[in-house]
Enzyme design. Structure first.
Site, PDB file in Angstrom:
ATOM      1  N   GLU A 116       0.832  -1.194   0.000  1.00  0.00           N
ATOM      2  CA  GLU A 116       0.000   0.000   0.000  1.00  0.00           C
ATOM      3  C   GLU A 116       0.875   1.257   0.000  1.00  0.00           C
ATOM      4  OE1 GLU A 116      -4.181  -1.392   1.919  1.00  0.00           O
ATOM      5  OE2 GLU A 116      -2.643  -0.913   3.401  1.00  0.00           O
ATOM      6  N   CYS A 170       3.554   8.558   0.811  1.00  0.00           N
ATOM      7  CA  CYS A 170       4.073   7.656   1.836  1.00  0.00           C
ATOM      8  C   CYS A 170       4.308   6.299   1.160  1.00  0.00           C
ATOM      9  CB  CYS A 170       3.052   7.545   2.971  1.00  0.00           C
ATOM     10  SG  CYS A 170       3.526   6.379   4.264  1.00  0.00           S
ATOM     11  N   CYS A 182       7.105  -6.975   6.950  1.00  0.00           N
ATOM     12  CA  CYS A 182       8.164  -6.378   7.773  1.00  0.00           C
ATOM     13  C   CYS A 182       8.628  -7.414   8.782  1.00  0.00           C
ATOM     14  CB  CYS A 182       7.603  -5.147   8.496  1.00  0.00           C
ATOM     15  SG  CYS A 182       8.854  -4.219   9.419  1.00  0.00           S
ATOM     16  N   CYS A 201       6.920  -4.888  15.583  1.00  0.00           N
ATOM     17  CA  CYS A 201       6.360  -3.935  16.558  1.00  0.00           C
ATOM     18  C   CYS A 201       4.900  -4.319  16.833  1.00  0.00           C
ATOM     19  CB  CYS A 201       6.417  -2.502  16.020  1.00  0.00           C
ATOM     20  SG  CYS A 201       8.097  -1.975  15.631  1.00  0.00           S
ATOM     21  N   CYS A 259       1.757  -2.307  15.240  1.00  0.00           N
ATOM     22  CA  CYS A 259       1.747  -1.963  13.814  1.00  0.00           C
ATOM     23  C   CYS A 259       1.165  -3.094  12.965  1.00  0.00           C
ATOM     24  CB  CYS A 259       3.185  -1.663  13.364  1.00  0.00           C
ATOM     25  SG  CYS A 259       3.287  -1.215  11.623  1.00  0.00           S
ATOM     26  N   CYS A 291      -0.917   5.984  10.160  1.00  0.00           N
ATOM     27  CA  CYS A 291       0.303   5.317  10.643  1.00  0.00           C
ATOM     28  C   CYS A 291      -0.005   3.951  11.235  1.00  0.00           C
ATOM     29  CB  CYS A 291       0.946   6.148  11.748  1.00  0.00           C
ATOM     30  SG  CYS A 291       1.411   7.782  11.239  1.00  0.00           S
TER      31      CYS A 291
HETATM   32  N1  SAH Z   1       9.639   0.815   9.878  1.00  0.00           N
HETATM   33  C1  SAH Z   1       9.667   2.246   9.991  1.00  0.00           C
HETATM   34  C2  SAH Z   1       8.478   2.905   9.311  1.00  0.00           C
HETATM   35  C3  SAH Z   1       7.193   2.611  10.036  1.00  0.00           C
HETATM   36  S1  SAH Z   1       5.758   3.546   9.822  1.00  0.00           S
HETATM   37  C4  SAH Z   1       9.736   2.638  11.441  1.00  0.00           C
HETATM   38  O1  SAH Z   1       9.629   1.770  12.299  1.00  0.00           O
HETATM   39  O2  SAH Z   1       9.935   3.808  11.731  1.00  0.00           O
HETATM   40  C5  SAH Z   1       5.997   5.143  10.383  1.00  0.00           C
HETATM   41  C6  SAH Z   1       5.614   5.451  11.839  1.00  0.00           C
HETATM   42  O3  SAH Z   1       4.318   4.978  12.226  1.00  0.00           O
HETATM   43  C7  SAH Z   1       6.589   4.809  12.799  1.00  0.00           C
HETATM   44  O4  SAH Z   1       6.996   5.756  13.752  1.00  0.00           O
HETATM   45  C8  SAH Z   1       5.762   3.742  13.445  1.00  0.00           C
HETATM   46  O5  SAH Z   1       6.269   3.367  14.684  1.00  0.00           O
HETATM   47  C9  SAH Z   1       4.411   4.413  13.522  1.00  0.00           C
HETATM   48  N2  SAH Z   1       3.306   3.509  13.773  1.00  0.00           N
HETATM   49  C10 SAH Z   1       3.239   2.186  13.512  1.00  0.00           C
HETATM   50  N3  SAH Z   1       2.063   1.694  13.926  1.00  0.00           N
HETATM   51  C11 SAH Z   1       1.368   2.717  14.442  1.00  0.00           C
HETATM   52  C12 SAH Z   1       0.074   2.841  15.002  1.00  0.00           C
HETATM   53  N4  SAH Z   1      -0.741   1.791  15.121  1.00  0.00           N
HETATM   54  N5  SAH Z   1      -0.321   4.056  15.407  1.00  0.00           N
HETATM   55  C13 SAH Z   1       0.487   5.137  15.279  1.00  0.00           C
HETATM   56  N6  SAH Z   1       1.723   5.079  14.749  1.00  0.00           N
HETATM   57  C14 SAH Z   1       2.162   3.882  14.343  1.00  0.00           C
END
Ligand code: SAH
Length: 338
Positions: free
Chosen positions: A89, A102, A109, A113, A116, A330
């Protein structure tokens, strides 16, 4: 078959010379590629013979829009289907200062986390430079909008697909490529320390964003398994080295979760950790994902957290939540949902 969107101009020149063609033809082809043309037949300044040879040896198109959804706020989420049948996406966000794409950089991945959605789908493979760049070209073609800013905040961990992401950024930067300056490109990482240090030595003016989410190792480890590998202290050391070498301000992303990391004591702990650093804190109200058990902090708590940091001299802002009604915000992007 090689995809021409994976290659620098110098590499296309080499390919053409090896085919017995004139080197300057590469410049013509390169210009077409970054005008969004993805069939050789549209390259009207090339001979029929050359077009035939190119068709036999190379590809251009590597993904296409399979589905899109538009949010109430104008954000558009695209499902991009790849040649191998996988999908990722990408999101188009419209801000006053321009349009931001974006981008995803991996199918799935590995980082795991627990807040996410992208982590829940497992890891399939890295995207190629061409697949990364083509997301921008497809969004521009589909929406009729020009992209001026890029964020590597879609699916995947950009510093875990380091070489392809760097190559994509150089092609995005190239004045004959997409001609988007590095200062308009942000890379977000969960904190892969060796590659933060590598990035510091690239002499690239892009913005580095670190997904911090807590200033305490036990809390951060409970949210992000990578913290067991690289502690907060190690990430901070790498960030200091990055700032020292690049003189660039780092953004720390901090997703606020009710009762987990959002108290004023947490804000105080964070302020102490970041004191004196050239940085900015971007607070993200956490987005709930399917099966997730984190709840968003209240608006009052988010604003109190922000104000506390600002009072302590740490610049903090709250990220606008775009596209949450279509699961484009996000942490809500997934691999495939056709
Ligand atoms: N792998 C990268 C890019 C991830 S997405 C990273 O870890 O930074 C970009 C941002 O969205 C990151 O800061 C990630 O931690 C955040 N993110 C992921 N899941 C989220 C959620 N459910 N709510 C808010 N932010 C989130």
């Amino acid at each position: 078959m090689k995809n021409l969107r994976d290659l620098y101009l110098s590499e296309i020149e080499e390919e053409l010379v090896n085919m017995g063609e004139k080197k300057y033809r590469a410049k013509q082809i390169f210009a077409w590629l970054y005008r969004g043309v993805d069939s050789f037949d549209e390259m009207t300044d090339l001979s029929k013979d050359l077009i035939q040879k190119l068709k036999e040896n190379y590809e251009i198109k590597c993904l296409e829009v399979a589905k899109f959804q538009k949010s109430k706020d104008g954000t558009i989420k695209y499902l991009m289907e790849l040649k191998d049948g996988n999908a990722v996406e990408s999101v188009l966000m419209k801000y006053k200062y321009g349009n931001t794409a974006c981008l995803s950089n991996q199918i799935g991945c590995k980082m795991g986390c627990n807040f996410c959605a992208s982590a829940k789908i497992g890891f399939v493979r890295n995207l190629t430079p061409g697949e990364i760049i083509s997301q921008i070209l497809e969004i521009e073609k589909h929406s009729g909008e020009k992209i001026s800013n890029i964020v590597f905040m879609g699916i995947g961990e950009p510093l875990d697909n380091y070489d392809n992401v760097m190559k994509a950024i150089r092609l995005i930067n190239d004045p004959k490529g997409l001609n988007i300056g590095a200062r308009h490109i942000s890379i977000s990482t969960c904190g892969l320390v060796p590659n933060i240090i590598r990035l510091a030595d690239e002499n690239m003016q892009c913005n580095l964003c670190i997904s911090l989410h807590s200033s305490k190792d036990d809390v951060r480890s409970s949210m992000m398994p990578i913290n067991n590998r690289y502690s907060i202290a190690e990430v901070m050391e790498a960030c200091k080295e990055y700032i020292q070498k690049t003189n660039r301000r780092i953004t720390f992303e901090y997703a606020l979760v009710d009762g987990v990391n959002d108290s004023l004591a947490d804000a105080d702990h964070l302020a102490k950790l970041l004191r004196g650093m050239l940085c900015h804190v971007n607070l993200i109200p956490i987005n709930k994902i399917k099966g997730g058990n984190y709840e968003k902090s209240s608006t009052e708590k988010i604003l109190a957290f922000r104000d506390y940091l600002n009072d302590k001299g740490i610049v903090a802002t709250v990220r606008r939540e775009l596209g949450s009604d279509i699961d484009a915000a996000c942490g809500q992007l997934v691999r495939s949902q056709k």
